[in-house]
Structure formats: structure tokens, C-alpha cells
Motif scaffolding. Structure first.
Motif, short mmCIF file in Angstrom:
data_model
loop_
_atom_site.label_atom_id
_atom_site.label_comp_id
_atom_site.label_asym_id
_atom_site.label_seq_id
_atom_site.Cartn_x
_atom_site.Cartn_y
_atom_site.Cartn_z
N ASN A 187 0.80 -1.23 0.00
CA ASN A 187 0.00 0.00 0.00
C ASN A 187 0.83 1.27 0.00
O ASN A 187 0.37 2.31 0.46
N VAL A 188 2.06 1.21 -0.54
CA VAL A 188 2.87 2.44 -0.52
C VAL A 188 2.24 3.50 -1.42
O VAL A 188 1.61 3.18 -2.43
N THR A 189 2.44 4.76 -1.02
CA THR A 189 1.79 5.85 -1.76
C THR A 189 2.75 6.43 -2.81
O THR A 189 3.96 6.16 -2.78
N VAL A 190 2.18 7.24 -3.68
CA VAL A 190 2.99 7.90 -4.71
C VAL A 190 4.06 8.77 -4.04
O VAL A 190 5.23 8.75 -4.42
N ASN A 191 3.67 9.50 -3.00
CA ASN A 191 4.64 10.37 -2.33
C ASN A 191 5.79 9.60 -1.72
O ASN A 191 6.95 10.02 -1.79
N GLU A 192 5.47 8.44 -1.14
CA GLU A 192 6.55 7.61 -0.57
C GLU A 192 7.48 7.12 -1.67
O GLU A 192 8.70 7.10 -1.51
N ALA A 193 6.90 6.74 -2.80
CA ALA A 193 7.72 6.23 -3.91
C ALA A 193 8.55 7.34 -4.54
O ALA A 193 9.60 7.08 -5.13
N LEU A 194 8.09 8.57 -4.42
CA LEU A 194 8.83 9.69 -5.05
C LEU A 194 9.98 10.21 -4.17
O LEU A 194 10.72 11.10 -4.60
N LYS A 195 10.11 9.65 -2.96
CA LYS A 195 11.16 10.14 -2.05
C LYS A 195 12.46 9.36 -2.26
O LYS A 195 12.79 8.47 -1.48
N HIS A 196 13.20 9.70 -3.30
CA HIS A 196 14.47 8.99 -3.52
C HIS A 196 15.51 9.45 -2.51
O HIS A 196 15.62 10.65 -2.26
N PRO A 197 16.25 8.49 -1.90
CA PRO A 197 17.19 8.90 -0.86
C PRO A 197 18.36 9.76 -1.36
O PRO A 197 18.87 10.60 -0.61
N ASN A 198 18.84 9.57 -2.58
CA ASN A 198 20.07 10.25 -3.00
C ASN A 198 19.94 11.18 -4.19
O ASN A 198 20.73 12.11 -4.32
N TRP A 199 19.00 10.91 -5.11
CA TRP A 199 18.98 11.64 -6.37
C TRP A 199 17.69 12.44 -6.50
O TRP A 199 16.63 11.97 -6.11
N SER A 200 17.78 13.62 -7.12
CA SER A 200 16.58 14.38 -7.46
C SER A 200 16.41 14.29 -8.98
O SER A 200 17.26 14.77 -9.74
#
Ligand code: NDP
Ligand code: MG
Length: 382
Positions: A187-200
Motif C-alpha cells: 500500500n505504498v503511496t505515490v509520495n513515498e515512492a517519489l522520495k528517492h534517498p540520493n537523487w533528485s
């Protein structure tokens, strides 16, 4: 003087390419393109004064053309417009920074017109690598990788005899969901998936990084760029994203390129290759690098990575199915129409249904793209 067109100048790679142009007087921006962000494209057109810009939709192109009527900038539209800016007489290089398979035709036409390619648009190589690489050779055109891992491999191969390469060690950060299991990802959300730890980065590649399908696409990209077999590519999870990739030679020597996680270096390296230039960015401090770690990827949770290896090994039209399904499914996930795990599960379903066409030509690739979209649609009910 480097004279370039940027396909996708309003995106993450496109904007960083323009920042490099700001710092280097000997880059001339001859053409730019956007999908729909005409506000930013207008701003870029006024700043860089290219001879041509391209917008995908004709109505928006008309609107932009009106806005730019006090300038000499010509506005073109659609894939034909992208091809026009990719083949301009005045350019010697095209930066392919659009996202998705839309890059195939402009890239092929640019190569035919003898333009070097600074390639960020990996989806193009995944689906049409068997057309693009031989064509580039025939036309004596260089395909210079922009993707950080492939740039690292390219730099690690410099001056070496590539027949002495034993394998490529393709590093992966593991993305925001590293260490999670299938249950956690339900059930992960779009916002959680968009939080890349190292790269923008842009949204599509950020989701691809969360699913690790990005690494799968990069495996296929590496196969084409460096002419290696899939057994010679090993994915190594390295969460700190300091080692951007490595190559191992037959004597066991491993050569790597390291740096801070910043796309400007690989973009600049591709633009000026073989010249290295100063880059005003944060440098690595090795006294701070106390913990560089390495892991095996979790292929059970991140099934998309093994599906990509499988699609690559099967070859023919299968990588197109993997890629097109992924493009459509990521779009649907970003629009909250499907769940995160539906991406990899649906790709697998559609791949299972596909009858491979060997050595597909461009027309067949585009037909398979449409077939795949239909298959995806029939499996995704709201
Ligand atoms: P973005 O989403 O940030 O930018 C994409 C660019 O392409 C924008 O200019 C966008 O226009 C344009 N575009 C989007 N869809 C279409 C379309 N259908 N037709 C024409 N133009 C389109 O993407 P990124 O810059 O992140 O990525 C670009 C490519 O580079 C991808 O293939 C990605 O995998 C690769 N890459 C990116 C990295 C990164 O750090 N960002 C790292 C390595 C590779 P608009 O702004 O109007 O939507
Ligand atoms: Mg990459």
C-alpha cells in the motif's frame, strides 16, 4: 564550439544541461523542446535564443508561437518537430533528455544526419538498441552515455582494451524501499515512492528507481552501450551512491568512478568528451566516507529487475513490451489508478502473453508498443 539541440529541455536532465551551458561559453544552444511546459520553454527560448523550439501538441505550439512573435525563434510541433530539431544543419550533437520511447525516431534520424548523441533517454536504447548501435557505427556517430552508471563505466573503460573486460558491476542505490518486503510495499503511496534517498530526478525515473525497474532498464542499456552479455552484468546495491559503477578486468582489477550523486558531471563529460573540465560542485571528502556498503538486490521483492534481465535475454521485441508496459503503468501509478506492486505484476502478465518478434524493425516496435498499451489497459480496471 559545441552546437546542440536538447530534446526535453524543461526536464531534470534538460535543465541541468542548460546550467552547464551557462558555465561554458563554447556551447551554443540551437534548439530546445518540451512536452507541455510552454511557460518554461518560453523563458528558455528568451534566455538562450535558439533557432527552433518544439512543443508536442499543435495548439500549444501555436500559443507559444504567438508568445514568441517578437523573436526569431521558430516553433515546431509533434514527433516531426522533434525530428526537425534533432537533425538541424547547425548542430553537431543532440542531448536526448525526453522521457520514454518517444525518443526513438528523433534519435534514429539524428544519427542518420551524423549528429553525436548525448544519451539520457534510456528507454530508446532498451527498445531499439539493436537498430541504434549498428546505425551509429555505420554513420560514424558517437553515443555518449549521460546516465551516471553508464558514464562511470565509460570512464572506467577509458584507455583500456574492452576485450579484456570480464564484467560490469552496475551499482544501484536500492531506492526508497530498499530492505522492504512485498507485504510492506502493498500500500505504498505515490509520495513515498517519489522520495528517492540520493537523487533528485524526473517523476518517471524516480518511480522506476523505487521499483528497481530503472536498474533493469540500465542493465539492457549497458548491454547495448558496451556490447556485453547479460551474464557479464552484475547489479550491486550500494545505498550511498558514491561509486557510480565499476568494471572488472580479466586479471581481477576493478576500476570504478566515484563522485557525489550529481548528474552534472556525467552530463558535462558527455558534452565535452574526451575533454575533462572544471565543475563547480561539491567534491568527495574521503574522511567523511566511513561507510560504503554493498548488498545483493532482493529479486523476490523487486521482481521488475529480474523481469528486465529476462526480457533482455529473450531479446527481440520483449524489451519493448517490458518498457512500454512500464511506461504506461508508472503513469497510472502516478495518477493513483493502480497500486505500486501492480506495476511489476502487470509487466509480468503482459510479457507472458507476448509472442516475441525477433529483430523487430521500427514499425514493428511501434506496433508492439500499441499492443502492449492495450494489454495493460485490459488489465487495469479502476
Ligand atoms: P523529466 O520528466 O524531468 O523531463 C522529461 C522531459 O521530456 C521534459 O522536458 C518533458 O517536457 C519532456 N517530455 C515528457 N514527455 C514527453 C513526450 N511524450 N514527448 C515529448 N517530450 C516529452 O525527466 P528526466 O529529465 O528525469 O529524464 C529524462 C530521461 O533521462 C529519461 O529517459 C530518464 O530515464 C533519463 N535519466 C534521467 C536522470 C535524472 O537524473 N533525471 C538520470 C539518468 C537518466 P515537459 O516539461 O513539458 O513535461
Ligand atoms: Mg542511472
Amino acid at each position: 564550439m559545441r552546437k546542440i539541440s536538447i530534446l526535453g529541455s524543461t526536464g531534470s536532465i534538460g535543465k541541468q544541461t542548460l546550467e552547464i551551458a551557462n558555465d561554458n561559453e563554447d556551447i551554443k544552444i540551437c534548439a530546445l523542446s518540451a512536452n507541455s511546459n510552454i511557460a518554461l520553454l518560453e523563458e528558455q527560448a528568451r534566455t538562450y535564443k535558439p533557432e527552433m523550439v518544439c512543443v508536442m501538441q499543435p495548439e500549444q505550439a501555436k500559443e507559444l508561437s504567438l508568445k514568441l512573435r517578437d523573436t526569431n525563434v521558430k516553433v515546431v510541433t509533434g514527433v516531426e518537430g522533434l525530428i526537425e530539431i534533432a537533425t538541424l544543419d547547425s548542430i553537431d550533437m543532440v542531448v536526448t533528455a525526453v522521457v520514454g520511447m518517444i525518443g526513438i525516431r528523433p534519435t534514429i534520424e539524428a544519427i542518420k544526419a551524423g549528429k553525436d548523441i548525448a544519451l539520457a533517454n534510456k528507454e530508446t536504447l532498451v527498445t531499439a538498441g539493436h537498430i541504434i548501435m549498428p546505425l551509429a557505427k555505420e554513420c560514424n556517430v558517437r553515443i555518449l552515455p549521460v546516465d551516471s552508471e553508464h558514464s562511470a563505466i565509460f570512464q572506467s573503460l577509458n584507455g583500456e582494451d574492452s576485450s579484456k573486460l570480464s564484467k560490469i558491476l552496475l551499482t544501484a542505490s536500492g531506492g526508497p524501499f530498499r530492505g522492504k518486503n512485498l507485504e510492506d510495499l502493498k500500500n505504498v503511496t505515490v509520495n513515498e515512492a517519489l522520495k528517492h534517498p540520493n537523487w533528485s530526478m524526473g517523476r518517471k525515473i524516480t518511480i522506476d528507481s523505487a521499483s528497481m525497474i530503472n536498474k533493469g532498464l540500465e542493465v539492457i542499456e549497458a548491454k547495448w552501450l558496451f556490447d556485453v552479455g547479460f551474464d557479464q552484468i552484475q547489479v550491486v546495491v550500494h545505498p550511498q551512491s558514491i561509486i557510480h559503477s565499476m568494471v572488472e578486468y580479466i586479471d581481477g582489477a576493478v576500476i570504478a568512478q566515484l563522485g557525489t550523486p550529481d548528474m552534472k558531471l556525467p552530463i558535462q563529460y558527455a558534452l565535452f568528451y574526451p575533454e575533462r573540465r572544471t565543475l563547480a560542485q561539491k567534491k568527495l571528502d574521503f574522511y567523511d566516507l566511513t561507510n560504503l556498503t554493498f548488498e545483493k538486490p532482493d529479486l523476490n521483492t523487486f521482481k521488475g529487475l529480474s523481469l528486465a534481465f529476462e526480457a533482455g535475454r529473450l531479446g527481440g521485441s520483449m524489451p519493448t513490451v517490458l518498457n512500454a508496459a512500464n511506461e504506461r503503468l508508472v503513469d497510472k501509478f502516478l495518477n493513483n489508478e493502480i497500486k505500486f506492486l501492480d506495476i511489476q505484476n502487470t509487466i509480468e502478465d503482459v510479457m507472458n502473453k507476448h509472442n516475441i518478434i525477433n529483430n523487430p524493425n521500427l514499425e514493428q516496435i511501434l506496433e508492439i508498443e500499441q499492443w502492449t498499451y492495450k494489454e495493460v489497459e485490459s488489465r487495469c480496471y479502476k
